[in-house]
Enzyme design. Structure first.
Site, PDB file in Angstrom:
ATOM      1  N   GLU A 162       0.793  -1.237   0.000  1.00  0.00           N
ATOM      2  CA  GLU A 162       0.000   0.000   0.000  1.00  0.00           C
ATOM      3  C   GLU A 162       0.828   1.290   0.000  1.00  0.00           C
ATOM      4  O   GLU A 162       0.562   2.231   0.762  1.00  0.00           O
ATOM      5  CB  GLU A 162      -0.945  -0.006   1.214  1.00  0.00           C
ATOM      6  CG  GLU A 162      -1.843  -1.222   1.267  1.00  0.00           C
ATOM      7  CD  GLU A 162      -2.810  -1.227   2.460  1.00  0.00           C
ATOM      8  OE1 GLU A 162      -2.735  -0.339   3.312  1.00  0.00           O
ATOM      9  OE2 GLU A 162      -3.645  -2.147   2.537  1.00  0.00           O
ATOM     10  N   GLU A 272      -6.218 -10.602  -1.176  1.00  0.00           N
ATOM     11  CA  GLU A 272      -7.026 -10.352   0.032  1.00  0.00           C
ATOM     12  C   GLU A 272      -8.520 -10.228  -0.295  1.00  0.00           C
ATOM     13  O   GLU A 272      -9.232  -9.425   0.276  1.00  0.00           O
ATOM     14  CB  GLU A 272      -6.536  -9.072   0.731  1.00  0.00           C
ATOM     15  CG  GLU A 272      -5.059  -9.099   1.061  1.00  0.00           C
ATOM     16  CD  GLU A 272      -4.590  -7.869   1.818  1.00  0.00           C
ATOM     17  OE1 GLU A 272      -5.435  -7.129   2.342  1.00  0.00           O
ATOM     18  OE2 GLU A 272      -3.360  -7.632   1.887  1.00  0.00           O
TER      19      GLU A 272
HETATM   20  C1  XIL Z   1      -5.825  -6.126   8.576  1.00  0.00           C
HETATM   21  C2  XIL Z   1      -6.135  -7.273   9.550  1.00  0.00           C
HETATM   22  O1  XIL Z   1      -7.044  -8.181   8.927  1.00  0.00           O
HETATM   23  C3  XIL Z   1      -6.743  -6.704  10.815  1.00  0.00           C
HETATM   24  O2  XIL Z   1      -6.934  -7.746  11.754  1.00  0.00           O
HETATM   25  C4  XIL Z   1      -5.821  -5.637  11.390  1.00  0.00           C
HETATM   26  O3  XIL Z   1      -6.457  -5.054  12.501  1.00  0.00           O
HETATM   27  C5  XIL Z   1      -5.537  -4.561  10.340  1.00  0.00           C
HETATM   28  O4  XIL Z   1      -4.960  -5.157   9.161  1.00  0.00           O
HETATM   29  N1  XIL Z   1      -4.872  -4.636   3.841  1.00  0.00           N
HETATM   30  C6  XIL Z   1      -3.831  -5.395   4.272  1.00  0.00           C
HETATM   31  C7  XIL Z   1      -3.943  -6.228   5.478  1.00  0.00           C
HETATM   32  O5  XIL Z   1      -2.791  -5.492   3.575  1.00  0.00           O
HETATM   33  O6  XIL Z   1      -2.699  -6.387   6.155  1.00  0.00           O
HETATM   34  C8  XIL Z   1      -4.989  -5.667   6.422  1.00  0.00           C
HETATM   35  O7  XIL Z   1      -5.172  -6.639   7.449  1.00  0.00           O
HETATM   36  C9  XIL Z   1      -6.291  -5.429   5.670  1.00  0.00           C
HETATM   37  C10 XIL Z   1      -6.075  -4.414   4.585  1.00  0.00           C
END
Ligand code: XIL
Length: 361
Positions: A162, A272
């Site tokens: 990101e 994701e």
């Molecule tokens: C999220 C987790 O799922 C949560 O439990 C945590 O509180 C925050 O991070 N994009 C990403 C992930 O790359 O690492 C994030 O994961 C969700 C958004």
């Protein structure tokens, strides 16, 4: 006619979409005979998996069994982030990632590393210590130590996560990341360090929003092009695909992005996938159908250009999704963003993924 034959008969004449329209229990009963997603993915020459939290694998046998059955790859939801591994300056905590490594080993799964360099999940001590003089050493020590420890365990890394966020109005659409103290080439440096630590690993740049935001997608493509032009050891891009909550999909823009990636000879990964459904109707059968349709639309658009090498959902069961977190879902409404419901039954979203994988085989 025994149950299995009846089910196959039903499946055959009703077709996947019709079966998917069945209410939850009937649907699950009719989909359970189908091969698991990991098997369908393998037939298509790719890996399917999910993000998991190691405590859930330990405490919930039904969930652990579903992960073992459906996933060919797993990734730690938080165990391999700085906030877990480096909670304190003088401590390295690998217990979470080690637990995932153990589970993956026992179930013939691969393990994905998420993530080495991110603006989030940074402990306060890192934010205090991080400056132009210390950043290189902090980054180098972290990447060398973590990647080296998992040389035999993790073959794919989200090296940088990101880094593009045009709303910060920085040059090239860079996010105002703490790592920018190193200069804009912090991204290239991270990839070079990861490659130096493991020159066999597949190194990925991971981000979200390309299916909604053409401006952001273009900035990511430009970043990838700059990295390629500078011979940075990068192998692919991860599309997070948090594709829900009614945001208008720009499938033409997504297609254009995927073609740009393919033109650069980079691989694509879906890293994701989940469909936040808090703005969809309350009726579960209708909601599940809409989630499945949106899943299919995003996946078919990507697969039409280039088969991803990995396809992961951000969680496997609605029982364990980050979208239940208060900060992600202040209303506390129940969410159904994932392939399995809270009782580990397969949902229409599961069938949509299954279908796309079947067609890609
Ligand atoms: C999220 C987790 O799922 C949560 O439990 C945590 O509180 C925050 O991070 N994009 C990403 C992930 O790359 O690492 C994030 O994961 C969700 C958004």
């Amino acid at each position: 006619m025994n149950r299995l034959t009846r089910r196959r008969f039903l499946q055959g004449c009703l077709g996947a979409a019709a079966v998917a329209a069945l209410p939850g229990a009937a649907f699950a009963e009719n989909s359970e005979a189908l091969p698991p997603l990991r098997q369908m993915a393998l037939r298509a020459g790719i890996e399917y998996g999910a993000a998991v939290g190691s405590p859930h694998l330990k405490q919930d046998p039904a969930f652990a069994a579903a992960v073992a059955r459906e996933c060919g790859v797993i990734v730690g939801e938080y165990e391999t982030k700085w906030s877990f591994i480096r909670a304190r300056r003088d401590e390295w905590n690998f217990s979470g990632t080690d637990a995932l490594w153990d589970f993956a080993g026992r179930h013939d799964q691969s393990l994905r590393g998420h993530t080495l360099i991110w603006h989030n999940a940074l402990p306060n001590w890192v934010k205090d210590d991080l400056n132009a003089a210390t950043a290189q050493q902090l980054m180098e020590a972290h990447i060398n130590t973590v990647v080296t420890r998992y040389l035999d365990a993790i073959a794919t890394w989200d090296v940088v996560n990101e880094a593009i966020y045009p709303s910060d109005h920085l040059e090239n659409g860079y996010r105002q990341s703490p790592w920018l103290v190193m200069g804009a080439d912090y991204i290239e440096k991270a990839f070079r360090l990861a490659h130096a630590a493991n020159d066999n690993a597949t190194l990925i740049y991971n981000d979200y929003g390309v299916e909604f935001d053409a401006r952001k997608a273009d900035k990511i493509l430009s970043l990838l092009r700059r990295l390629k032009d500078s011979d940075t050891p990068i192998h692919g891009v991860g599309l997070q695909c948090h594709s829900g909550n009614g945001e208008k999909l720009d499938l033409r823009g997504l297609n254009r992005f995927c073609r740009g990636v393919a033109d650069m000879g980079l691989e694509l990964q879906i890293t994701e996938l989940d469909i936040k459904d808090t703005r969809l109707p309350d009726d579960e059968t209708e909601r599940d159908m809409l989630v499945a349709e949106r899943t299919r639309a995003v996946l078919e658009t990507i697969f039409a250009v280039q088969k991803p090498t990995q396809l992961l959902t951000w969680g496997l069961s609605d029982q364990y999704t980050w979208l239940l977190d208060k900060k992600m879902n202040p209303s506390g409404r129940p969410v159904r963003p994932l392939p399995l419901d809270r009782t580990m039954r397969r949902k229409p979203m599961w069938l949509a993924i299954h279908d796309v994988l079947r067609q890609a085989a």
